[in-house]
Scaffold this motif. Structure first.
Motif, PDB file in Angstrom:
ATOM      1  N   ALA A 160       6.354   1.250 -14.552  1.00  0.00           N
ATOM      2  CA  ALA A 160       7.006   0.698 -13.364  1.00  0.00           C
ATOM      3  C   ALA A 160       5.969   0.165 -12.376  1.00  0.00           C
ATOM      4  CB  ALA A 160       7.879   1.761 -12.704  1.00  0.00           C
ATOM      5  N   GLN A 161       4.845   0.846 -12.280  1.00  0.00           N
ATOM      6  CA  GLN A 161       3.783   0.348 -11.404  1.00  0.00           C
ATOM      7  C   GLN A 161       3.217  -0.971 -11.921  1.00  0.00           C
ATOM      8  OE1 GLN A 161       0.369   2.891 -11.150  1.00  0.00           O
ATOM      9  NE2 GLN A 161      -0.355   1.976  -9.241  1.00  0.00           N
ATOM     10  N   GLN A 162       3.118  -1.116 -13.232  1.00  0.00           N
ATOM     11  CA  GLN A 162       2.643  -2.379 -13.785  1.00  0.00           C
ATOM     12  C   GLN A 162       3.602  -3.528 -13.479  1.00  0.00           C
ATOM     13  OE1 GLN A 162      -0.353  -2.818 -15.125  1.00  0.00           O
ATOM     14  NE2 GLN A 162      -0.774  -0.645 -14.765  1.00  0.00           N
ATOM     15  N   VAL A 163       4.906  -3.256 -13.564  1.00  0.00           N
ATOM     16  CA  VAL A 163       5.893  -4.277 -13.208  1.00  0.00           C
ATOM     17  C   VAL A 163       5.788  -4.623 -11.721  1.00  0.00           C
ATOM     18  CG1 VAL A 163       8.355  -4.787 -13.078  1.00  0.00           C
ATOM     19  CG2 VAL A 163       7.434  -3.594 -15.073  1.00  0.00           C
ATOM     20  N   PHE A 164       5.627  -3.600 -10.901  1.00  0.00           N
ATOM     21  CA  PHE A 164       5.483  -3.828  -9.457  1.00  0.00           C
ATOM     22  C   PHE A 164       4.256  -4.677  -9.151  1.00  0.00           C
ATOM     23  CE2 PHE A 164       3.068  -2.183  -5.802  1.00  0.00           C
ATOM     24  CZ  PHE A 164       3.862  -2.647  -4.772  1.00  0.00           C
ATOM     25  N   LEU A 165       3.131  -4.376  -9.782  1.00  0.00           N
ATOM     26  CA  LEU A 165       1.920  -5.155  -9.545  1.00  0.00           C
ATOM     27  C   LEU A 165       2.051  -6.574 -10.080  1.00  0.00           C
ATOM     28  CD1 LEU A 165      -0.842  -2.499 -10.359  1.00  0.00           C
ATOM     29  CD2 LEU A 165      -0.043  -3.264  -8.121  1.00  0.00           C
ATOM     30  N   GLY A 166       2.853  -6.754 -11.145  1.00  0.00           N
ATOM     31  CA  GLY A 166       3.095  -8.094 -11.645  1.00  0.00           C
ATOM     32  C   GLY A 166       3.789  -8.979 -10.628  1.00  0.00           C
ATOM     33  N   PHE A 167       4.675  -8.404  -9.821  1.00  0.00           N
ATOM     34  CA  PHE A 167       5.301  -9.169  -8.746  1.00  0.00           C
ATOM     35  C   PHE A 167       4.368  -9.346  -7.554  1.00  0.00           C
ATOM     36  CE2 PHE A 167       9.213  -7.859 -10.947  1.00  0.00           C
ATOM     37  CZ  PHE A 167       9.926  -9.048 -10.937  1.00  0.00           C
ATOM     38  N   GLU A 168       3.606  -8.314  -7.226  1.00  0.00           N
ATOM     39  CA  GLU A 168       2.789  -8.358  -6.016  1.00  0.00           C
ATOM     40  C   GLU A 168       1.533  -9.195  -6.170  1.00  0.00           C
ATOM     41  OE1 GLU A 168       3.126  -7.175  -2.916  1.00  0.00           O
ATOM     42  OE2 GLU A 168       5.192  -6.673  -3.421  1.00  0.00           O
TER      43      GLU A 168
ATOM     44  N   ALA B 101       0.830  -1.214   0.000  1.00  0.00           N
ATOM     45  CA  ALA B 101       0.000   0.000   0.000  1.00  0.00           C
ATOM     46  C   ALA B 101       0.860   1.258   0.000  1.00  0.00           C
ATOM     47  CB  ALA B 101      -0.917  -0.011   1.222  1.00  0.00           C
ATOM     48  N   THR B 102       1.980   1.237   0.720  1.00  0.00           N
ATOM     49  CA  THR B 102       2.865   2.409   0.739  1.00  0.00           C
ATOM     50  C   THR B 102       3.448   2.669  -0.637  1.00  0.00           C
ATOM     51  OG1 THR B 102       3.409   1.951   3.053  1.00  0.00           O
ATOM     52  CG2 THR B 102       4.893   3.408   1.841  1.00  0.00           C
ATOM     53  N   VAL B 103       3.873   1.606  -1.316  1.00  0.00           N
ATOM     54  CA  VAL B 103       4.452   1.780  -2.657  1.00  0.00           C
ATOM     55  C   VAL B 103       3.413   2.318  -3.625  1.00  0.00           C
ATOM     56  CG1 VAL B 103       5.586   0.588  -4.555  1.00  0.00           C
ATOM     57  CG2 VAL B 103       6.147  -0.021  -2.210  1.00  0.00           C
ATOM     58  N   ARG B 104       2.212   1.780  -3.588  1.00  0.00           N
ATOM     59  CA  ARG B 104       1.171   2.262  -4.510  1.00  0.00           C
ATOM     60  C   ARG B 104       0.801   3.708  -4.221  1.00  0.00           C
ATOM     61  NH1 ARG B 104      -1.179  -3.044  -3.842  1.00  0.00           N
ATOM     62  NH2 ARG B 104      -2.504  -2.198  -2.191  1.00  0.00           N
ATOM     63  N   THR B 105       0.716   4.068  -2.950  1.00  0.00           N
ATOM     64  CA  THR B 105       0.366   5.450  -2.612  1.00  0.00           C
ATOM     65  C   THR B 105       1.444   6.421  -3.094  1.00  0.00           C
ATOM     66  OG1 THR B 105      -0.831   4.663  -0.668  1.00  0.00           O
ATOM     67  CG2 THR B 105      -0.232   6.987  -0.721  1.00  0.00           C
ATOM     68  N   THR B 106       2.708   6.064  -2.895  1.00  0.00           N
ATOM     69  CA  THR B 106       3.804   6.939  -3.342  1.00  0.00           C
ATOM     70  C   THR B 106       3.810   7.080  -4.854  1.00  0.00           C
ATOM     71  OG1 THR B 106       5.087   6.183  -1.430  1.00  0.00           O
ATOM     72  CG2 THR B 106       6.277   7.325  -3.179  1.00  0.00           C
ATOM     73  N   LEU B 107       3.597   5.976  -5.573  1.00  0.00           N
ATOM     74  CA  LEU B 107       3.578   6.049  -7.035  1.00  0.00           C
ATOM     75  C   LEU B 107       2.407   6.885  -7.533  1.00  0.00           C
ATOM     76  CD1 LEU B 107       4.511   2.365  -7.996  1.00  0.00           C
ATOM     77  CD2 LEU B 107       5.975   4.389  -8.039  1.00  0.00           C
ATOM     78  N   MET B 108       1.245   6.738  -6.918  1.00  0.00           N
ATOM     79  CA  MET B 108       0.100   7.542  -7.351  1.00  0.00           C
ATOM     80  C   MET B 108       0.329   9.022  -7.079  1.00  0.00           C
ATOM     81  SD  MET B 108      -2.011   5.509  -8.778  1.00  0.00           S
ATOM     82  CE  MET B 108      -3.415   6.614  -8.878  1.00  0.00           C
TER      83      MET B 108
END
Length: 359
Positions: A290-298, A114-121
């Protein structure tokens, strides 16, 4: 006047008229005064004496009881309370306790998802706002060619672009730091789950992800190594490559925009504004990828493997040839009966020949 029944012992008030028979049991009534011997005579026996034994005094009767002490008094059942009602499922009873030691799982560090997604948004919002402000600034530059702008409006456009650019720069740095911490923690968990040791040191990972221009070559390599460790490179190769290409283009355009931002002529300022808008849009695209790559791992935890084992037939085992199908026997009068089938053939017959299958 009271008369007592000699059979049931009931006392009857006959007033002033003497009666002979009991209205209840049709037994003989004793006289109102005197004894039973005086009434029936010395040789006569009343019906009660002939049936139940010696004569009882007036007002008494025989009662049959069991020998011994009298029975204890019967206990009345205890009054039950109201029916119990529960607001939730009761948790008492039917609980199993196991003494086995709980499984100790390694605690994953680093920032949460959640912290990573909030920072990216937040960073993408800052980059979009910066691109919008510079677009408005470019429109004001076109208008300023023929019309003199208000000094307050011109100052707001100039300093607004500077402020939003500083905010966007700080947010980009924050996103880079958060993504680096997440990558380090994810790599540590992935290598630990696979039983291998992390080949990269923490300082080399931080330097390869945070140093400008150097991170263009090393950060995607670290991400590819993580995908290979988790056996997900097959699904994440294309998103990683697209993100890498857009990130390189965004960095090149951003360096060119910074290099041309010191011009003083009107046309150079307008060209630099357009270049800055394109740089912000490319940075926004790179961050989105980069967010798409991050979500692919998560989407899949480290503990859950990406492979699925299925059962297949053993090709080394000899395959027995199938038995040839027999022609169907014609139905009708000429069809053979069941009793004429050979014993081996009859064992394999499911439905009798010449008959309809059972419903």
């Amino acid at each position: 006047m009271i008369q007592v029944c000699s059979q049931c012992g009931t006392r009857w008030n006959v007033r002033d008229r003497q009666r002979a028979w009991c209205p209840r049991c049709n037994g003989a009534l004793l006289p109102p005064s005197g004894s039973a011997q005086a009434q029936w005579g010395p040789q006569a026996h009343p019906p009660a004496q002939r049936r139940f034994g010696p004569m009882l005094p007036s007002g008494y009767r025989w009662v049959a009881v069991r020998p011994g002490a009298p029975p204890p008094p019967r206990r009345r059942p205890r009054e039950l309370g109201p029916t119990p009602r529960y607001q939730a499922i009761p948790r008492w009873g039917l609980v199993e306790y196991f003494d086995s030691a709980p499984e100790q799982r390694p605690v994953r560090g680093g920032p949460s998802s959640a912290t990573v997604r909030t920072t990216l948004m937040a960073t993408m919002g800052a980059l979009g706002a910066a691109a919008l402000v510079h677009l408005v600034r470019y429109v004001l530059l076109i208008v300023n060619r023929t019309v003199l702008l208000n000094p307050w409006l011109a100052g707001a456009a100039t300093w607004g672009g500077v402020v939003v650019s500083v905010v966007a720069t700080f947010m980009v740095v924050a996103s880079a730091v958060v993504l680096t911490n997440w990558l380090i923690a994810r790599r540590s968990a992935a290598f630990g789950h696979s039983g291998r040791q992390e080949p990269r040191s923490i300082w080399s990972l931080r330097a390869g992800c945070l140093v400008p221009v150097v991170n263009l070559a090393w950060a995607p390599v670290y991400v590819i190594e993580l995908a290979e460790t988790e056996a997900r490179l097959r699904w994440l190769r294309r998103p990683i490559i697209v993100w890498w290409v857009v990130w390189v283009m965004s960095t090149v355009v951003s360096i060119f925009a910074i290099a041309t931002s010191f011009t003083a002529d009107a046309q150079g300022i307008a060209d630099n504004t357009v270049t800055t808008i394109v740089a912000y849009l490319l940075g926004l695209s790179a961050l989105l990828l980069a967010q798409q790559v991050f979500l692919g791992f998560e989407r899949r935890p480290v503990e859950r493997p990406a492979r699925r084992w299925v059962m297949v037939a053993d090709k080394s085992a000899p395959v027995k040839p199938a038995a040839p199908a027999e022609p169907a026997a014609p139905d009708g009068p000429g069809a053979p009966d069941d009793e004429h089938v050979a014993p081996r053939e009859a064992a394999s017959v499911v439905e009798p020949r010449g008959r309809n299958p059972a419903a």
